[in-house]
Design a protein around this motif. Sequence first.
Motif, PDB file in Angstrom:
ATOM      1  N   VAL A 293      68.596-102.909 -42.373  1.00 27.28           N
ATOM      2  CA  VAL A 293      67.383-103.669 -42.079  1.00 27.28           C
ATOM      3  C   VAL A 293      67.647-105.102 -42.545  1.00 27.28           C
ATOM      4  N   TRP A 294      67.535-106.051 -41.606  1.00 27.57           N
ATOM      5  CA  TRP A 294      67.969-107.417 -41.870  1.00 27.57           C
ATOM      6  C   TRP A 294      66.863-108.383 -42.269  1.00 27.57           C
ATOM      7  N   ARG A 295      65.697-108.293 -41.673  1.00 27.34           N
ATOM      8  CA  ARG A 295      64.645-109.268 -41.948  1.00 27.34           C
ATOM      9  C   ARG A 295      63.284-108.580 -41.991  1.00 27.34           C
ATOM     10  N   ALA A 296      62.322-109.303 -42.581  1.00 27.29           N
ATOM     11  CA  ALA A 296      60.935-108.823 -42.620  1.00 27.29           C
ATOM     12  C   ALA A 296      60.006-110.016 -42.460  1.00 27.29           C
ATOM     13  N   ALA A 297      58.814-109.740 -41.956  1.00 26.51           N
ATOM     14  CA  ALA A 297      57.766-110.760 -41.838  1.00 26.51           C
ATOM     15  C   ALA A 297      56.427-110.107 -42.139  1.00 26.51           C
ATOM     16  N   TRP A 298      55.638-110.748 -42.976  1.00 26.75           N
ATOM     17  CA  TRP A 298      54.281-110.288 -43.267  1.00 26.75           C
ATOM     18  C   TRP A 298      53.362-110.688 -42.122  1.00 26.75           C
ATOM     19  N   SER A 299      52.438-109.795 -41.762  1.00 27.79           N
ATOM     20  CA  SER A 299      51.415-110.155 -40.777  1.00 27.79           C
ATOM     21  C   SER A 299      50.430-111.113 -41.432  1.00 27.79           C
ATOM     22  N   PRO A 300      49.709-111.897 -40.637  1.00 24.68           N
ATOM     23  CA  PRO A 300      48.737-112.836 -41.216  1.00 24.68           C
ATOM     24  C   PRO A 300      47.695-112.160 -42.113  1.00 24.68           C
ATOM     25  N   ASP A 301      47.306-110.918 -41.775  1.00 25.31           N
ATOM     26  CA  ASP A 301      46.317-110.226 -42.611  1.00 25.31           C
ATOM     27  C   ASP A 301      46.940-109.479 -43.786  1.00 25.31           C
ATOM     28  N   GLN A 302      48.277-109.530 -43.905  1.00 27.78           N
ATOM     29  CA  GLN A 302      49.028-108.914 -44.998  1.00 27.78           C
ATOM     30  C   GLN A 302      48.939-107.386 -45.023  1.00 27.78           C
ATOM     31  N   ARG A 303      48.456-106.765 -43.925  1.00 28.85           N
ATOM     32  CA  ARG A 303      48.342-105.305 -43.859  1.00 28.85           C
ATOM     33  C   ARG A 303      49.520-104.656 -43.146  1.00 28.85           C
ATOM     34  N   HIS A 304      50.375-105.474 -42.523  1.00 21.93           N
ATOM     35  CA  HIS A 304      51.528-104.975 -41.787  1.00 21.93           C
ATOM     36  C   HIS A 304      52.756-105.809 -42.130  1.00 21.93           C
ATOM     37  N   ILE A 305      53.910-105.203 -41.969  1.00 19.27           N
ATOM     38  CA  ILE A 305      55.173-105.926 -42.076  1.00 19.27           C
ATOM     39  C   ILE A 305      56.018-105.531 -40.876  1.00 19.27           C
ATOM     40  N   ALA A 306      56.614-106.530 -40.240  1.00 17.27           N
ATOM     41  CA  ALA A 306      57.568-106.282 -39.159  1.00 17.27           C
ATOM     42  C   ALA A 306      58.966-106.365 -39.751  1.00 17.27           C
TER      43      ALA A 306
END
Length: 181
Positions: free
Chosen positions: A69-82
Amino acid sequence: DWRRIRQLAATAQDRGLPTVLQGHQAALSRALFSADGSRLATTSDDCTLRVWNLADQSSRAYFGHTNEVWRAAWSPDQRHIATSSRDTTVRVWNLESGAAQVLVGHQSGVRNVAFTSDGRALYSHSDDLVLRRWDLATGTGQDIDHCSGNNFLWDEHQVSCVTAEGEVHIHDLTTGQRTDL
């Protein structure tokens, strides 16, 4: 080497220096703080995303990727991560339930991900040099650009792309508009 780094980190902890968070079984790829600084998302070569509660140093692992797994991004509402992975998929994790929406469409490992400002779409870029925009309501993706590499500006406002011809394309994460430089 990693064994020496871990030994130094353990010694630092014994001396009262900042705590070492332990849980991954292989090298870390990235670490990304939540907007409020209370949590830390880490990605690893052990095929997992791990989200740490920094107040009590607990963590939860998210399993599903079949390669690094190379990268992650928080969703604007902080309830999800891609997350993006060498396994060619993007996964959007519901942090409460642990369920993941799996986005399939790249032909090579996915190097980067970024949410749009409203959290309804996601951009990803992979080793197949394709920049995709995903509609998270439907899970469908569309190729929107071709980039000559992976080392471009990605932040909460924009993603950039350099074409094989040397043109710079800036994709605005709020409006979806592309600006060519």
